[in-house]
Scaffold this motif. Sequence first.
Motif, mmCIF file in Angstrom:
data_model
loop_
_atom_site.group_PDB
_atom_site.id
_atom_site.type_symbol
_atom_site.label_atom_id
_atom_site.label_comp_id
_atom_site.label_asym_id
_atom_site.label_seq_id
_atom_site.Cartn_x
_atom_site.Cartn_y
_atom_site.Cartn_z
ATOM 1 N N PRO A 15 0.818 -1.219 0.000
ATOM 2 C CA PRO A 15 0.000 0.000 0.000
ATOM 3 C C PRO A 15 0.855 1.274 0.000
ATOM 4 N N LEU A 16 2.006 1.240 0.686
ATOM 5 C CA LEU A 16 2.888 2.405 0.719
ATOM 6 C C LEU A 16 3.447 2.697 -0.671
ATOM 7 N N VAL A 17 3.845 1.682 -1.387
ATOM 8 C CA VAL A 17 4.356 1.855 -2.742
ATOM 9 C C VAL A 17 3.260 2.383 -3.651
ATOM 10 N N ASP A 18 2.039 1.898 -3.480
ATOM 11 C CA ASP A 18 0.915 2.390 -4.279
ATOM 12 C C ASP A 18 0.658 3.878 -4.027
ATOM 13 N N VAL A 19 0.702 4.279 -2.778
ATOM 14 C CA VAL A 19 0.478 5.693 -2.443
ATOM 15 C C VAL A 19 1.589 6.561 -3.021
ATOM 16 N N ILE A 20 2.827 6.127 -2.923
ATOM 17 C CA ILE A 20 3.945 6.900 -3.478
ATOM 18 C C ILE A 20 3.821 7.000 -4.992
ATOM 19 N N PHE A 21 3.436 5.933 -5.634
ATOM 20 C CA PHE A 21 3.242 5.973 -7.090
ATOM 21 C C PHE A 21 2.133 6.942 -7.469
ATOM 22 N N LEU A 22 1.035 6.944 -6.743
ATOM 23 C CA LEU A 22 -0.067 7.866 -7.027
ATOM 24 C C LEU A 22 0.344 9.327 -6.804
ATOM 25 N N LEU A 23 1.114 9.583 -5.743
ATOM 26 C CA LEU A 23 1.601 10.951 -5.508
ATOM 27 C C LEU A 23 2.538 11.395 -6.625
ATOM 28 N N LEU A 24 3.424 10.521 -7.036
ATOM 29 C CA LEU A 24 4.341 10.842 -8.122
ATOM 30 C C LEU A 24 3.572 11.136 -9.405
ATOM 31 N N LEU A 25 2.612 10.325 -9.706
ATOM 32 C CA LEU A 25 1.782 10.524 -10.894
ATOM 33 C C LEU A 25 1.011 11.835 -10.810
ATOM 34 N N PHE A 26 0.461 12.136 -9.647
ATOM 35 C CA PHE A 26 -0.285 13.376 -9.450
ATOM 36 C C PHE A 26 0.605 14.594 -9.699
ATOM 37 N N PHE A 27 1.792 14.629 -9.089
ATOM 38 C CA PHE A 27 2.664 15.793 -9.233
ATOM 39 C C PHE A 27 3.219 15.919 -10.658
ATOM 40 N N MET A 28 3.435 14.809 -11.320
ATOM 41 C CA MET A 28 3.914 14.875 -12.703
ATOM 42 C C MET A 28 2.845 15.439 -13.624
ATOM 43 N N LEU A 29 1.592 15.084 -13.403
ATOM 44 C CA LEU A 29 0.521 15.539 -14.277
ATOM 45 C C LEU A 29 0.053 16.955 -13.970
ATOM 46 N N THR A 30 0.224 17.419 -12.746
ATOM 47 C CA THR A 30 -0.266 18.753 -12.393
ATOM 48 C C THR A 30 0.795 19.833 -12.512
ATOM 49 N N SER A 31 2.050 19.470 -12.625
ATOM 50 C CA SER A 31 3.084 20.498 -12.738
ATOM 51 C C SER A 31 3.155 21.015 -14.171
ATOM 52 N N THR A 32 3.569 22.263 -14.282
ATOM 53 C CA THR A 32 3.707 22.866 -15.610
ATOM 54 C C THR A 32 5.176 23.152 -15.865
ATOM 55 N N PHE A 33 5.545 22.988 -17.084
ATOM 56 C CA PHE A 33 6.910 23.259 -17.482
ATOM 57 C C PHE A 33 6.865 24.414 -18.468
ATOM 58 N N SER A 34 7.210 25.589 -17.994
ATOM 59 C CA SER A 34 7.171 26.760 -18.875
ATOM 60 C C SER A 34 8.592 27.157 -19.242
ATOM 61 N N LYS A 35 8.732 27.625 -20.437
ATOM 62 C CA LYS A 35 10.036 28.075 -20.898
ATOM 63 C C LYS A 35 10.209 29.524 -20.478
ATOM 64 N N PHE A 36 11.304 29.803 -19.828
ATOM 65 C CA PHE A 36 11.568 31.156 -19.385
ATOM 66 C C PHE A 36 11.948 32.018 -20.576
ATOM 67 N N GLY A 37 11.546 33.271 -20.539
ATOM 68 C CA GLY A 37 11.885 34.194 -21.616
ATOM 69 C C GLY A 37 13.383 34.437 -21.664
ATOM 70 N N GLU A 38 13.894 34.520 -22.840
ATOM 71 C CA GLU A 38 15.313 34.752 -22.999
ATOM 72 C C GLU A 38 15.564 36.243 -23.143
ATOM 73 N N ILE A 39 16.613 36.702 -22.516
ATOM 74 C CA ILE A 39 17.001 38.100 -22.605
ATOM 75 C C ILE A 39 18.377 38.136 -23.241
ATOM 76 N N ASP A 40 18.482 38.795 -24.397
ATOM 77 C CA ASP A 40 19.760 38.910 -25.075
ATOM 78 C C ASP A 40 20.614 39.950 -24.367
ATOM 79 N N ILE A 41 21.801 39.533 -23.965
ATOM 80 C CA ILE A 41 22.716 40.414 -23.253
ATOM 81 C C ILE A 41 24.054 40.365 -23.963
#
Length: 118
Positions: A15-41
């Motif tokens: 059951p502990l492994v199942d809960v950890i897998f579900l938490l991992l799946l939840f955080f992977m699906l709800t997180s967003t990966f945005s590309k940061f704006g580039e500033i030319d310097i």
Amino acid sequence: MPRRGFQRRALSLTPLVDVIFLLLLFFMLTSTFSKFGEIDITAAAGGSGESARGAKFLQITEDELRLSGVAVDIDALADSLSDERVFVSLHTDIKAQRMIDVLVVLRSIPNISMTVLR
């Protein structure tokens, strides 16, 4: 009637492994990966002082901005500059967010050339 000793049951980790897998799946699906704006310097390089003629010098500290020695607000910075060359000097105690805020304003100005001094 004799008392028996307490026997521990084996703990199942399934059951502990199942809960950890579900938490991992939840955080992977709800997180967003945005590309940061580039500033030319452009980093400053050694050379003659002729390219600095007609340029303005912007000093960025944690408390204030100084454009050619005159204190200016970050909101009025875009109105103070247009089609110019700007040399940007960063104070040693400046935070990265402060620098990015100012560079984003500078980037929004059309036909501006900025060089960050080391």
